[in-house]
Design a protein around this motif. Structure first.
Motif, PDB file in Angstrom:
ATOM      1  N   HIS A  23       0.802  -1.357  -0.017  1.00  0.00           N
ATOM      2  CA  HIS A  23      -0.095  -0.011  -0.040  1.00  0.00           C
ATOM      3  C   HIS A  23       0.748   1.232  -0.005  1.00  0.00           C
ATOM      4  O   HIS A  23       2.093   1.267   0.660  1.00  0.00           O
ATOM      5  CB  HIS A  23      -0.864   0.132   1.394  1.00  0.00           C
ATOM      6  CG  HIS A  23      -1.583  -1.259   1.626  1.00  0.00           C
ATOM      7  ND1 HIS A  23      -0.888  -2.200   2.237  1.00  0.00           N
ATOM      8  CD2 HIS A  23      -2.855  -1.569   1.458  1.00  0.00           C
ATOM      9  CE1 HIS A  23      -1.625  -3.141   2.575  1.00  0.00           C
ATOM     10  NE2 HIS A  23      -3.116  -2.778   2.160  1.00  0.00           N
ATOM     11  N   THR A  78       0.712   5.798   0.471  1.00  0.00           N
ATOM     12  CA  THR A  78      -0.124   6.772   0.618  1.00  0.00           C
ATOM     13  C   THR A  78      -0.004   7.924  -0.573  1.00  0.00           C
ATOM     14  O   THR A  78       1.290   7.548  -1.299  1.00  0.00           O
ATOM     15  CB  THR A  78       0.119   7.553   1.854  1.00  0.00           C
ATOM     16  OG1 THR A  78       1.611   7.916   1.839  1.00  0.00           O
ATOM     17  CG2 THR A  78       0.187   6.790   3.171  1.00  0.00           C
ATOM     18  N   CYS A 125      -4.713   5.136   2.207  1.00  0.00           N
ATOM     19  CA  CYS A 125      -3.555   4.067   1.500  1.00  0.00           C
ATOM     20  C   CYS A 125      -4.293   3.553   0.050  1.00  0.00           C
ATOM     21  O   CYS A 125      -5.368   3.363   0.345  1.00  0.00           O
ATOM     22  CB  CYS A 125      -3.356   2.878   2.308  1.00  0.00           C
ATOM     23  SG  CYS A 125      -1.927   3.340   3.334  1.00  0.00           S
ATOM     24  N   GLN A 140      -3.685   0.928  -2.903  1.00  0.00           N
ATOM     25  CA  GLN A 140      -3.293  -0.299  -3.535  1.00  0.00           C
ATOM     26  C   GLN A 140      -3.819  -0.988  -4.928  1.00  0.00           C
ATOM     27  O   GLN A 140      -4.988  -0.936  -5.032  1.00  0.00           O
ATOM     28  CB  GLN A 140      -3.353  -1.425  -2.363  1.00  0.00           C
ATOM     29  CG  GLN A 140      -2.812  -2.808  -2.877  1.00  0.00           C
ATOM     30  CD  GLN A 140      -3.732  -3.833  -2.031  1.00  0.00           C
ATOM     31  OE1 GLN A 140      -4.970  -3.895  -2.160  1.00  0.00           O
ATOM     32  NE2 GLN A 140      -2.821  -4.887  -1.557  1.00  0.00           N
TER      33      GLN A 140
END
Lengths: 139, 139
Positions: free
Chosen positions: A28, A30, A74, A76
């Motif tokens: 993940h 940010t 986050c 992904q």
DNA sequence: TTGCGTGCAAAGGTTTTGCATGGCA
DNA sequence: TGCCATGCAAAACCTTTGCACGCAA
């Protein structure tokens, strides 16, 4: 009747951002980490642009978004539209580590809760809070 | 050796905030909603004070905190200090309903994750997100 | 009397918006 | 050429921190 909105041009920034997310696999990131990444590479992409691309990718299901309890979101990449539906995340309340939990039991949980309690769990958004191995030992 | 920190005085502000949360039952509120509530009542309580009380109540398990995907956090009173330790909560992403899940499966999950994955789950802070019965049917 | 609790103002951090310019189709 | 995409700066939010004063114990 127009299909309206968003011609979705293919731009270098868009390509680079997606490429980076793909390269991270399961990890993940940010928004800030993405900004830093391109800054190190001496590639200029404004954070506004990053936010806007993430928004689009999120809306079209290409990436996932997690809301961590503190701080920022986050993102992904969704490797395979099916696979990642089936794992949960553990987040340590002490050190903050985020752990990917791949485990058959969780399948059972989902099925059980759906059959017996009529609730369809969204594994993507569900996070187990608790204490990780390392922090257990340190206390 | 001092036990240090936090004598936990009983103050009017603290009492009013908790009282308000209790009065809401299962419902959750944002900090802003709490601020508005007291503003309407012409009761002056600074938002800083509200944040600090929520922090304390959260840390001591009296209230629960949810991180909504967008915007700010939500807080909710834990009705019964014991009961809720022993079950998980389901939160519907569509209608927002919060469901208390009483089920033996919980024990299994906690034990399994502890034994096999060395992670101690905190049921109090863990919330399953998904879609409830009613909303499933309406879609 | 001691030192935590409170309010205000300001700082910090994340995300969004306005606007002029650049670039894809 | 028409528009969407981009970057910058500023705004908008949410939350935390610093500080002087108030109040519970």
């Amino acid at each position: 009747m127009k299909t309206r909105r968003s011609a979705n041009y293919s731009t270098q920034q868009g390509r680079l951002i997606l490429e980076y997310l793909v390269s991270l696999g399961d990890k993940h990131v940010t928004v800030n980490q993405i900004v830093q990444h391109f800054r190190k590479q001496k590639i200029l992409i404004g954070q506004t642009t990053i936010y806007r691309h993430l928004e689009k990718l999120y809306n079209s299901g290409v990436i996932r978004r997690y809301a961590l309890n503190e701080g920022s979101a986050c993102y992904q990449y969704v490797r395979d539209n099916k696979v990642c539906q089936e794992h949960f995340h553990l987040k340590c309340e002490i050190c903050g580590e985020l752990i990917h939990l791949e485990c058959d039991l969780l399948d059972e949980i989902q099925k059980h809760v759906y059959k017996k309690h009529s609730f369809r769990i969204n594994a993507l958004k569900t996070v187990f809070y608790g204490t990780c191995d390392r922090c257990l030992k340190n206390n």
